[in-house]
Each structure stands twice: as C-alpha cells, then as structure tokens.
Write a protein that holds these residues in place. Structure first.
Motif, PDB file in Angstrom:
ATOM      1  N   PRO A  34      -1.796   6.116  -8.765  1.00 29.01           N
ATOM      2  CA  PRO A  34      -1.134   6.144  -7.454  1.00 29.01           C
ATOM      3  C   PRO A  34      -1.318   4.782  -6.776  1.00 29.01           C
ATOM      4  O   PRO A  34      -2.399   4.197  -6.812  1.00 29.01           O
ATOM      5  N   THR A  35      -0.245   4.278  -6.201  1.00 32.79           N
ATOM      6  CA  THR A  35      -0.243   2.945  -5.609  1.00 32.79           C
ATOM      7  C   THR A  35       0.371   3.010  -4.217  1.00 32.79           C
ATOM      8  O   THR A  35       1.435   3.599  -4.045  1.00 32.79           O
ATOM      9  N   LEU A  36      -0.295   2.415  -3.259  1.00 34.13           N
ATOM     10  CA  LEU A  36       0.214   2.361  -1.898  1.00 34.13           C
ATOM     11  C   LEU A  36       0.653   0.942  -1.595  1.00 34.13           C
ATOM     12  O   LEU A  36      -0.116  -0.008  -1.765  1.00 34.13           O
ATOM     13  N   LEU A  37       1.885   0.794  -1.140  1.00 33.37           N
ATOM     14  CA  LEU A  37       2.415  -0.494  -0.715  1.00 33.37           C
ATOM     15  C   LEU A  37       2.573  -0.454   0.798  1.00 33.37           C
ATOM     16  O   LEU A  37       3.307   0.376   1.323  1.00 33.37           O
ATOM     17  N   LEU A  38       1.858  -1.300   1.492  1.00 30.49           N
ATOM     18  CA  LEU A  38       1.949  -1.429   2.946  1.00 30.49           C
ATOM     19  C   LEU A  38       2.641  -2.760   3.216  1.00 30.49           C
ATOM     20  O   LEU A  38       2.059  -3.822   2.996  1.00 30.49           O
ATOM     21  N   ILE A  39       3.890  -2.711   3.676  1.00 25.62           N
ATOM     22  CA  ILE A  39       4.707  -3.912   3.777  1.00 25.62           C
ATOM     23  C   ILE A  39       5.115  -4.168   5.223  1.00 25.62           C
ATOM     24  O   ILE A  39       5.798  -3.349   5.843  1.00 25.62           O
ATOM     25  N   GLY A  40       4.698  -5.314   5.746  1.00 25.65           N
ATOM     26  CA  GLY A  40       5.160  -5.746   7.059  1.00 25.65           C
ATOM     27  C   GLY A  40       6.619  -6.166   6.954  1.00 25.65           C
ATOM     28  O   GLY A  40       6.974  -7.008   6.127  1.00 25.65           O
ATOM     29  N   GLN A  41       7.469  -5.604   7.783  1.00 18.42           N
ATOM     30  CA  GLN A  41       8.906  -5.829   7.670  1.00 18.42           C
ATOM     31  C   GLN A  41       9.369  -7.188   8.182  1.00 18.42           C
ATOM     32  O   GLN A  41      10.502  -7.581   7.949  1.00 18.42           O
ATOM     33  N   ARG A  42       8.489  -7.935   8.838  1.00 19.01           N
ATOM     34  CA  ARG A  42       8.809  -9.305   9.249  1.00 19.01           C
ATOM     35  C   ARG A  42       8.271 -10.342   8.263  1.00 19.01           C
ATOM     36  O   ARG A  42       8.463 -11.543   8.453  1.00 19.01           O
ATOM     37  N   ASP A  83       7.114  -1.754  10.778  1.00 19.21           N
ATOM     38  CA  ASP A  83       8.083  -2.508  11.580  1.00 19.21           C
ATOM     39  C   ASP A  83       7.402  -3.524  12.495  1.00 19.21           C
ATOM     40  O   ASP A  83       6.296  -3.313  12.975  1.00 19.21           O
ATOM     41  N   ASN A  84       8.098  -4.636  12.721  1.00 24.17           N
ATOM     42  CA  ASN A  84       7.667  -5.690  13.643  1.00 24.17           C
ATOM     43  C   ASN A  84       6.302  -6.269  13.296  1.00 24.17           C
ATOM     44  O   ASN A  84       5.542  -6.652  14.188  1.00 24.17           O
ATOM     45  N   VAL A  85       5.991  -6.324  12.014  1.00 23.65           N
ATOM     46  CA  VAL A  85       4.721  -6.866  11.539  1.00 23.65           C
ATOM     47  C   VAL A  85       5.028  -7.819  10.392  1.00 23.65           C
ATOM     48  O   VAL A  85       5.934  -7.572   9.595  1.00 23.65           O
ATOM     49  N   GLY A  86       4.262  -8.895  10.304  1.00 26.61           N
ATOM     50  CA  GLY A  86       4.470  -9.893   9.259  1.00 26.61           C
ATOM     51  C   GLY A  86       3.556  -9.717   8.065  1.00 26.61           C
ATOM     52  O   GLY A  86       3.324  -8.610   7.593  1.00 26.61           O
ATOM     53  N   HIS A  87       2.981 -10.812   7.616  1.00 27.81           N
ATOM     54  CA  HIS A  87       2.218 -10.882   6.369  1.00 27.81           C
ATOM     55  C   HIS A  87       0.828 -10.253   6.450  1.00 27.81           C
ATOM     56  O   HIS A  87       0.240  -9.936   5.422  1.00 27.81           O
ATOM     57  N   LEU A  88       0.301 -10.057   7.652  1.00 30.82           N
ATOM     58  CA  LEU A  88      -1.074  -9.573   7.801  1.00 30.82           C
ATOM     59  C   LEU A  88      -1.130  -8.271   8.602  1.00 30.82           C
ATOM     60  O   LEU A  88      -1.681  -8.227   9.696  1.00 30.82           O
ATOM     61  N   PRO A  89      -0.594  -7.184   8.068  1.00 36.76           N
ATOM     62  CA  PRO A  89      -0.566  -5.939   8.848  1.00 36.76           C
ATOM     63  C   PRO A  89      -1.954  -5.425   9.218  1.00 36.76           C
ATOM     64  O   PRO A  89      -2.127  -4.819  10.271  1.00 36.76           O
ATOM     65  N   HIS A  90      -2.949  -5.694   8.384  1.00 40.55           N
ATOM     66  CA  HIS A  90      -4.311  -5.243   8.686  1.00 40.55           C
ATOM     67  C   HIS A  90      -4.898  -5.967   9.893  1.00 40.55           C
ATOM     68  O   HIS A  90      -5.851  -5.480  10.499  1.00 40.55           O
ATOM     69  N   ILE A  91      -4.316  -7.093  10.274  1.00 39.60           N
ATOM     70  CA  ILE A  91      -4.750  -7.834  11.458  1.00 39.60           C
ATOM     71  C   ILE A  91      -3.753  -7.641  12.604  1.00 39.60           C
ATOM     72  O   ILE A  91      -4.146  -7.400  13.738  1.00 39.60           O
ATOM     73  N   GLU A  92      -2.476  -7.734  12.306  1.00 36.68           N
ATOM     74  CA  GLU A  92      -1.441  -7.661  13.339  1.00 36.68           C
ATOM     75  C   GLU A  92      -1.285  -6.270  13.943  1.00 36.68           C
ATOM     76  O   GLU A  92      -0.946  -6.149  15.120  1.00 36.68           O
ATOM     77  N   ALA A  93      -1.462  -5.247  13.121  1.00 38.08           N
ATOM     78  CA  ALA A  93      -1.226  -3.873  13.582  1.00 38.08           C
ATOM     79  C   ALA A  93      -2.216  -2.945  12.879  1.00 38.08           C
ATOM     80  O   ALA A  93      -1.837  -2.088  12.090  1.00 38.08           O
ATOM     81  N   TYR A  94      -3.487  -3.148  13.184  1.00 33.39           N
ATOM     82  CA  TYR A  94      -4.561  -2.457  12.461  1.00 33.39           C
ATOM     83  C   TYR A  94      -4.363  -0.936  12.406  1.00 33.39           C
ATOM     84  O   TYR A  94      -4.478  -0.338  11.341  1.00 33.39           O
ATOM     85  N   GLU A  95      -4.075  -0.308  13.523  1.00 30.69           N
ATOM     86  CA  GLU A  95      -3.937   1.156  13.532  1.00 30.69           C
ATOM     87  C   GLU A  95      -2.785   1.618  12.649  1.00 30.69           C
ATOM     88  O   GLU A  95      -2.899   2.614  11.934  1.00 30.69           O
ATOM     89  N   ARG A  96      -1.677   0.900  12.690  1.00 26.16           N
ATOM     90  CA  ARG A  96      -0.528   1.278  11.859  1.00 26.16           C
ATOM     91  C   ARG A  96      -0.771   0.969  10.391  1.00 26.16           C
ATOM     92  O   ARG A  96      -0.103   1.508   9.516  1.00 26.16           O
ATOM     93  N   PHE A  97      -1.748   0.121  10.102  1.00 26.19           N
ATOM     94  CA  PHE A  97      -2.142  -0.187   8.734  1.00 26.19           C
ATOM     95  C   PHE A  97      -3.189   0.807   8.234  1.00 26.19           C
ATOM     96  O   PHE A  97      -3.058   1.379   7.164  1.00 26.19           O
ATOM     97  N   ILE A  98      -4.226   1.014   9.024  1.00 27.31           N
ATOM     98  CA  ILE A  98      -5.374   1.793   8.545  1.00 27.31           C
ATOM     99  C   ILE A  98      -5.059   3.280   8.428  1.00 27.31           C
ATOM    100  O   ILE A  98      -5.572   3.954   7.536  1.00 27.31           O
ATOM    101  N   THR A  99      -4.214   3.800   9.294  1.00 32.26           N
ATOM    102  CA  THR A  99      -3.911   5.235   9.255  1.00 32.26           C
ATOM    103  C   THR A  99      -3.290   5.645   7.916  1.00 32.26           C
ATOM    104  O   THR A  99      -3.810   6.548   7.251  1.00 32.26           O
ATOM    105  N   PRO A 100      -2.202   5.009   7.454  1.00 29.21           N
ATOM    106  CA  PRO A 100      -1.674   5.413   6.154  1.00 29.21           C
ATOM    107  C   PRO A 100      -2.604   5.072   4.993  1.00 29.21           C
ATOM    108  O   PRO A 100      -2.644   5.797   3.992  1.00 29.21           O
ATOM    109  N   LEU A 101      -3.378   3.997   5.138  1.00 31.13           N
ATOM    110  CA  LEU A 101      -4.329   3.655   4.076  1.00 31.13           C
ATOM    111  C   LEU A 101      -5.375   4.754   3.918  1.00 31.13           C
ATOM    112  O   LEU A 101      -5.651   5.211   2.806  1.00 31.13           O
TER     113      LEU A 101
END
Length: 107
Positions: A34-42, A83-101
């Motif tokens: 199983p693989t999770l891809l977390l992709i910042g759309q910006r 959405d509205n996040v670039g290359h560093l979602p774990h820094i730019e939008a921590y909650e939106r990154f960590i929750t699905p992780l």
C-alpha cells in the motif's frame, strides 16, 4: 555539524544521486505494498527545469497530473491531493498532511 554529519551527508548524497541519475518512474508498477501519495497541487518542482527548453519546461513538475499518473501505475496507491499547497505539504499545511498520513498508517 554534530557527530552524525558524515552519515547524514552520505544519505543526502545517495538521495540526490538517485534523483538526478536514476529515475524510478519506470519501477512504480513493481510496487506491491500500500502506497500513499500526498501531493501539493501547487507543486511545480522539477530538478533542472530552468535548463530545459521552453517547450519542455512548461510540462515539467506538473504534480497535479503527475500524482494522478503515478497513482494509476502503483497497484495499491491512494492519492491525496492537497489544494493550495506546494512542494512541502508537511510544512505548509501540516494538519492537512498529517491527518491522511495517520489514517493511512492506522489502516
């Protein structure tokens, strides 16, 4: 500059060597876990993009498209588009990154 510097520097060198010389895109279909891809759309990051020809440059680093393509190639992939996040979602939008992780790790 601590005692682990040589190990950290070596790991960084191996990582960047892989990025520059060993594209893994051709191996995605071999992944079975199983693989999770977390992709910042910006995210439009692409190594060497500035040196590419203009007609190539505009196609490089289109992570919204690359995320979808990659998810199709990996048998057990889940794609989370942030959405509205670039290359560093774990820094730019921590909650939106960590929750699905965390959800992925607990499943």
């Amino acid at each position: 500059m601590g005692p682990d510097y040589p190990l950290i520097a070596w790991n960084a060198a191996l990582t960047y060597d892989m990025i520059f010389t060993q594209p893994v895109v051709y191996e995605f279909e071999n992944l079975q876990m199983p693989t999770l891809l977390l992709i910042g759309q910006r995210d439009r990051t692409a190594q060497g993009k500035a040196n590419a020809a203009p007609e190539v440059r505009e196609k490089l680093g289109n992570y919204p498209a690359l995320g979808k393509e990659t998810a199709k190639k990996i048998k057990n992939a889940s794609l989370v588009e942030i959405d509205n996040v670039g290359h560093l979602p774990h820094i730019e939008a921590y909650e939106r990154f960590i929750t699905p992780l965390l959800q992925f790790l607990r499943s």
